[in-house]
Design a protein around this motif. Structure first.
Motif, mmCIF file in Angstrom:
data_model
loop_
_atom_site.group_PDB
_atom_site.id
_atom_site.type_symbol
_atom_site.label_atom_id
_atom_site.label_comp_id
_atom_site.label_asym_id
_atom_site.label_seq_id
_atom_site.Cartn_x
_atom_site.Cartn_y
_atom_site.Cartn_z
ATOM 1 N N THR A 104 -48.117 -65.271 -17.655
ATOM 2 C CA THR A 104 -47.252 -65.544 -18.822
ATOM 3 C C THR A 104 -46.906 -63.749 -19.033
ATOM 4 O OG1 THR A 104 -49.176 -64.816 -20.336
ATOM 5 C CG2 THR A 104 -48.530 -67.023 -19.699
ATOM 6 N N SER A 105 -45.763 -63.677 -19.881
ATOM 7 C CA SER A 105 -45.424 -62.148 -20.191
ATOM 8 C C SER A 105 -46.555 -61.422 -20.845
ATOM 9 C CB SER A 105 -44.254 -62.187 -21.281
ATOM 10 O OG SER A 105 -44.638 -62.903 -22.322
ATOM 11 N N CYS A 106 -47.464 -62.346 -21.256
ATOM 12 C CA CYS A 106 -48.851 -61.483 -21.828
ATOM 13 C C CYS A 106 -49.785 -60.888 -20.839
ATOM 14 C CB CYS A 106 -49.410 -62.405 -23.039
ATOM 15 S SG CYS A 106 -48.548 -62.945 -24.249
ATOM 16 N N ASN A 107 -49.986 -61.441 -19.592
ATOM 17 C CA ASN A 107 -50.746 -60.973 -18.763
ATOM 18 C C ASN A 107 -50.370 -60.777 -17.488
ATOM 19 O OD1 ASN A 107 -50.281 -63.584 -17.122
ATOM 20 N ND2 ASN A 107 -52.016 -64.755 -17.930
ATOM 21 N N ARG A 110 -50.942 -56.742 -16.403
ATOM 22 C CA ARG A 110 -52.184 -56.559 -15.835
ATOM 23 C C ARG A 110 -52.528 -57.403 -14.499
ATOM 24 N NH1 ARG A 110 -56.414 -60.361 -16.485
ATOM 25 N NH2 ARG A 110 -54.973 -61.385 -18.158
ATOM 26 N N LEU A 111 -52.044 -58.468 -14.199
ATOM 27 C CA LEU A 111 -52.440 -59.283 -12.971
ATOM 28 C C LEU A 111 -51.658 -58.497 -12.042
ATOM 29 C CD1 LEU A 111 -52.745 -62.886 -14.295
ATOM 30 C CD2 LEU A 111 -54.655 -61.389 -13.518
ATOM 31 N N ILE A 112 -50.537 -58.525 -12.026
ATOM 32 C CA ILE A 112 -49.551 -57.990 -11.114
ATOM 33 C C ILE A 112 -49.958 -56.466 -10.814
ATOM 34 C CG2 ILE A 112 -47.171 -57.383 -10.291
ATOM 35 C CD1 ILE A 112 -46.473 -59.925 -11.884
ATOM 36 N N GLY A 113 -50.211 -55.827 -11.746
ATOM 37 C CA GLY A 113 -50.576 -54.343 -11.436
ATOM 38 C C GLY A 113 -51.806 -54.134 -10.516
ATOM 39 N N VAL A 118 -45.965 -59.645 -4.425
ATOM 40 C CA VAL A 118 -46.236 -60.675 -5.292
ATOM 41 C C VAL A 118 -45.322 -61.731 -4.446
ATOM 42 C CG1 VAL A 118 -46.137 -61.969 -7.353
ATOM 43 C CG2 VAL A 118 -46.667 -59.576 -7.552
ATOM 44 N N VAL A 119 -45.959 -62.928 -4.322
ATOM 45 C CA VAL A 119 -45.333 -63.936 -3.590
ATOM 46 C C VAL A 119 -44.917 -65.236 -4.760
ATOM 47 C CG1 VAL A 119 -45.004 -65.622 -1.701
ATOM 48 C CG2 VAL A 119 -46.552 -63.556 -1.517
ATOM 49 N N ASP A 120 -43.937 -65.384 -5.224
ATOM 50 C CA ASP A 120 -43.553 -66.349 -5.892
ATOM 51 C C ASP A 120 -43.529 -67.794 -5.173
ATOM 52 O OD1 ASP A 120 -42.236 -68.213 -7.975
ATOM 53 O OD2 ASP A 120 -40.403 -67.375 -7.375
#
Length: 230
Positions: A104-107, A110-113, A118-120
């Motif tokens: 989500t826009s909230c996490n 943090r996760l991608i960092g 990143v594979v969509d």
């Protein structure tokens, strides 16, 4: 004993240096379904050192037609945890992180960092915008993939000039579009996910011409494929 990676080590595009880069790479896969299954399996097989799996869904019987990471004994269990179990069994020399949550826009930051690429592998327009916006802000490539029925497409976004918003600038309009439906033949995500995995390996090992700012499309009914600049 023959090296696990012997068959790709003899490729000049990979070799010892490329294998080192793969071992040091950190790749996040968002969505552990039809696309995420082949992407995760082939990246684990190739020796990508750290793989993150983000998915908040559980395995259902209808998934088994195309989501090849899972089996009947996993029905009802969290996909992210099952994927970690399967990938760790495939290659015990890598690290697999399971995130049993929705991106989500909230996490997202943090996760991608924590990852390099990143594979969509999602099927959700809203999540794709979040992935793209976050990757763009963090200067990280997004390997986009999408499928419907017998058709699919792949691109490398947020690495050159193009983002998901380049493909679909009007977020409101795309969100209002009717869902394309759930019809899919199992081999479509297998083909498209394999191409996504190939793009990740190319980006890590720096060979060939990745689909940066280009969109590859295929129709498996005719085997007609093409690449266009974005």
């Amino acid at each position: 004993m023959e090296s696990r990676y012997a068959r790709q080590l003899i490729l000049p595009e990979i070799g010892i240096e490329g294998q080192r880069r793969l071992a040091e790479a950190r790749v996040m896969i968002v969505g552990a379904g039809g696309l995420g299954s082949p992407v995760a399996a082939y990246l684990a097989g190739a020796g990508v050192g750290t793989i993150g799996i983000v998915d908040d869904d559980v395995v259902s019987v209808s998934n088994l037609q195309r989501q090849v990471l899972y089996d009947e004994g996993m029905v009802g269990r969290a996909k992210a945890l099952c994927a970690k179990e399967r990938l760790s069994a495939l290659n015990s020399g890598i690290i697999v992180n399971a995130y049993n949550e929705r991106l989500t826009s909230c996490n997202a930051a943090r996760l991608i960092g924590c990852y390099d690429i990143v594979v969509d592998c999602t099927d959700n327009f809203a999540v794709r915008y979040v992935i793209s916006d976050t990757c763009h802000a963090q200067c990280k490539p997004m390997v986009y993939g999408a499928v419907c029925a017998f058709e699919g497409q792949v691109s490398v976004l947020c690495k050159g000039h193009a983002t998901y918003r380049t493909l679909y600038p009007d977020e409101g309009a795309i969100q209002a579009m009717p869902h394309s439906g759930k019809e899919i033949v199992g081999v479509t995500p297998a083909v498209v996910g394999s191409v996504q995995a190939a793009q990740v390996v190319q980006l890590i090992c720096s060979y060939g011409e990745p689909l940066i700012d280009r969109l590859w499309s295929i129709d498996l009914r005719t085997m007609w494929s093409f690449v266009v600049n974005i």
